[in-house]
Design an enzyme around this catalytic site. Sequence first.
Site, PDB file in Angstrom:
ATOM      1  N   CYS A   2       0.850  -1.182   0.000  1.00  0.00           N
ATOM      2  CA  CYS A   2       0.000   0.000   0.000  1.00  0.00           C
ATOM      3  C   CYS A   2       0.891   1.239   0.000  1.00  0.00           C
ATOM      4  CB  CYS A   2      -0.916   0.116   1.205  1.00  0.00           C
ATOM      5  SG  CYS A   2      -2.001  -1.277   1.434  1.00  0.00           S
ATOM      6  N   ARG A  27       3.065   0.239  -5.448  1.00  0.00           N
ATOM      7  CA  ARG A  27       3.006  -0.403  -4.131  1.00  0.00           C
ATOM      8  C   ARG A  27       1.703  -1.157  -3.912  1.00  0.00           C
ATOM      9  NH1 ARG A  27       6.807   1.745  -0.574  1.00  0.00           N
ATOM     10  NH2 ARG A  27       5.563   1.036   1.178  1.00  0.00           N
ATOM     11  N   TRP A  74      -3.058  -2.464  -1.529  1.00  0.00           N
ATOM     12  CA  TRP A  74      -2.753  -3.836  -1.892  1.00  0.00           C
ATOM     13  C   TRP A  74      -3.391  -4.667  -0.779  1.00  0.00           C
ATOM     14  CZ3 TRP A  74      -0.030  -8.008   0.208  1.00  0.00           C
ATOM     15  CH2 TRP A  74       0.322  -9.038  -0.690  1.00  0.00           C
ATOM     16  N   ASN A  98      -0.610   1.977   5.926  1.00  0.00           N
ATOM     17  CA  ASN A  98       0.178   0.957   5.247  1.00  0.00           C
ATOM     18  C   ASN A  98       0.798   0.086   6.317  1.00  0.00           C
ATOM     19  OD1 ASN A  98       2.014  -0.530   3.693  1.00  0.00           O
ATOM     20  ND2 ASN A  98       3.558   1.080   3.810  1.00  0.00           N
ATOM     21  N   GLY A  99       0.495  -1.227   6.262  1.00  0.00           N
ATOM     22  CA  GLY A  99       1.060  -2.129   7.263  1.00  0.00           C
ATOM     23  C   GLY A  99       0.020  -3.145   7.681  1.00  0.00           C
ATOM     24  N   GLU A 483      16.406 -16.143 -11.904  1.00  0.00           N
ATOM     25  CA  GLU A 483      15.907 -14.782 -12.098  1.00  0.00           C
ATOM     26  C   GLU A 483      15.090 -14.687 -13.397  1.00  0.00           C
ATOM     27  OE1 GLU A 483      15.405 -12.393 -10.381  1.00  0.00           O
ATOM     28  OE2 GLU A 483      15.308 -10.628 -11.642  1.00  0.00           O
ATOM     29  N   LYS A 487      11.193 -13.525 -13.487  1.00  0.00           N
ATOM     30  CA  LYS A 487      10.732 -12.385 -14.301  1.00  0.00           C
ATOM     31  C   LYS A 487       9.566 -12.815 -15.179  1.00  0.00           C
ATOM     32  CE  LYS A 487      12.098  -9.600 -12.738  1.00  0.00           C
ATOM     33  NZ  LYS A 487      13.004  -9.449 -11.663  1.00  0.00           N
ATOM     34  N   GLU A 490       6.308 -13.477 -13.113  1.00  0.00           N
ATOM     35  CA  GLU A 490       5.612 -12.366 -12.454  1.00  0.00           C
ATOM     36  C   GLU A 490       4.940 -11.413 -13.429  1.00  0.00           C
ATOM     37  OE1 GLU A 490       8.099 -10.041  -9.846  1.00  0.00           O
ATOM     38  OE2 GLU A 490       9.775 -10.121 -11.218  1.00  0.00           O
ATOM     39  N   HIS A 506      17.012 -34.901 -12.529  1.00  0.00           N
ATOM     40  CA  HIS A 506      16.484 -35.406 -11.257  1.00  0.00           C
ATOM     41  C   HIS A 506      15.010 -35.047 -11.085  1.00  0.00           C
ATOM     42  CE1 HIS A 506      20.467 -36.642 -10.079  1.00  0.00           C
ATOM     43  NE2 HIS A 506      20.919 -35.444 -10.421  1.00  0.00           N
ATOM     44  N   LYS A 605       5.528  -3.496  -5.241  1.00  0.00           N
ATOM     45  CA  LYS A 605       6.966  -3.249  -5.331  1.00  0.00           C
ATOM     46  C   LYS A 605       7.667  -3.436  -3.989  1.00  0.00           C
ATOM     47  CE  LYS A 605      10.580  -1.665  -7.608  1.00  0.00           C
ATOM     48  NZ  LYS A 605      11.128  -2.700  -8.496  1.00  0.00           N
TER      49      LYS A 605
END
Length: 610
Positions: A2, A27, A74, A98-99, A483, A487, A490, A506, A605
């Site tokens: 948020c 955010r 969010w 926010n939290g 990575e 990418k 997401e 394996h 983010k």
Amino acid sequence: MCGIVGYVGHEAAAPILLDSLRRLEYRGYDSAGLAVHSQGRIQILRTVGKLRNLENALAEKGLPGSVGIGHTRWATHGRPSEVNAHPHVAGPIAVVHNGIIENHLQLRSQLEASGVTMSSDTDTEIVSHLIHRESVGGHDLVTSVRKALAQVHGAYAIAVLSAAEPDRVVVAKKASPLVIGVTRQATYCASDIPALLPYTNEMVFMEDEELAVLEADGFSLSTLGGAALSRRPRRISWSPIMAEKAGFKHFMLKEIFEQPRALEDTLRGRLDRENGDVLTAEIGLNEDDARNIRRVILLACGTSHHATLAGRYWLEDLAKVPAITELASEFRGRDAIVGEGDLVIAVSQSGETIDTLMAAKAAKERGAKLLAIANVNGSAIPRMADASFYTHAGPEIGVASTKCFTAQLANLLMFSIWLGKRRGTLDAAQARELVEGLARVPNLIEERLKPSLDAISEMVREFSDARDVLFLGRGLSYPMALEGALKLKEISYVHAEGYAAGEMKHGPIALLDARVPVVVLMPRDRHYERVSSNLQEAKAREAKIIGITTAGDAEAQALCDAVVEVASTHEALSPFVTVVPLQLYAYCVADHKGTDVDQPRNLAKTVTVE
Ligand code: F6R
């Protein structure tokens, strides 16, 4: 997650709040809202979905007034809906937050038992009722906020309005970020620096358990307990233009293309090319410390964790120091053995990720030395650390991290060279070769950006319908494979897995057939022959192979169905060049599919929830 903002000045508050929220939308973006002091009362506007819905509602209804607060959400508690959107109101009080309030269930039952009716499922609404209850008891806004927060456990950055005090916004923070911006005519607050850059460069970073009263002509700062504090603003060097798209279709593409500049800025003044050394007082260790480090523990989350995996290879290879990496969330979730003699390096773009922050804090409390690698100056992790070695990538707005990742790699490699020199494990010639090579990396990336984008945007036509993609690499290419897969997942919502190439047989080999593209990272390094065998194993299962190969490597290219060439580098520098095509591949697939590249669903983010 948020984002929260506040404004107290003489201009219309709503457009400023909206503009700041737009810069914080990374955010969270499932609902948004504003509260403004207007003609003796607080007026609220809230909408579900992206900020443009709030913008349309504002254009229709208007929200006059020059003091206000705003929020982009969010969802954590309660699904995205208008009632769950902030600001939350109780009587004359409006709150954005926010939290996470950890004891919200207990507080909710207490409030309901005392006759309060809740209108949302959020934890934040509880805070507005607690403040209201205190103000009904006869307290002013500041005292009511203090008394309410004394009952709350958890993480918060809040901004509060009271209809009874129309000239101010009261803000407070614990564990979630909050920065105050000052000018002669107005005072601002926001969860992050970019939100305020168009208005001011003079910023004050609030610390945990602090409260501030924002008024048009300044602010006063105190502890939550009431002790007065004084803190001068810092001048932030980022410019507003750095947080604009500059003609690119998406921030992510702009940030991929900014990597040569971000790396140059990050390396500037730190490479001693003459002596083949790294110059940095910021590391906060002296020569004795360097020799006496028993172990390095690298803590991070997500993409930053992938940077630490490469960091571990470098530390062990170049400085011969035992190094482990751990996901910060796991490290803090177990009784990790850490203490004196350990150097903990916490790596975080935002410097605010709660798991990294808490893990680093626990390690420091147990006696480890803490070095922060962060991109946001003055953020929580550097503030807590013994020393901070910043990346200078500039603001990163795309939710998927790109330029900050390669800048983190640069800092981790510089640190490993510095340590190797001090521990006598890296001789002068080796160090000089690495320093020279690192200095050339920005150019090597620059030269191949445009050709790679052209090649990959053609290539994705064939591959973008794949439901699963495998990324394989060995050695330093293994974290880059992880990575690349992250990418792709997401931003394009394609299932992707990064694997150490040797592990393919394996398990994941069972997934392979003609419909599964396999991206094989095969720079000319010590692992080349074995990766080549793994490639053949995948090919034998009819998988289509996309090779990330060194320019001119005809042997590898003959084995691949498609190829992206990267510059030839010193083996230790290969991650810088191999990861860029993977970022571009994810970008092109997502753009081809038409997903929201800069704000992928369900992500944010800065992750300030556990
Ligand atoms: C992915 C991404 C995230 C972050 C993670 C940690 O593209 O950006 O995985 O790397 O949330 O964030 P920081 O680096 O801010 O601690």
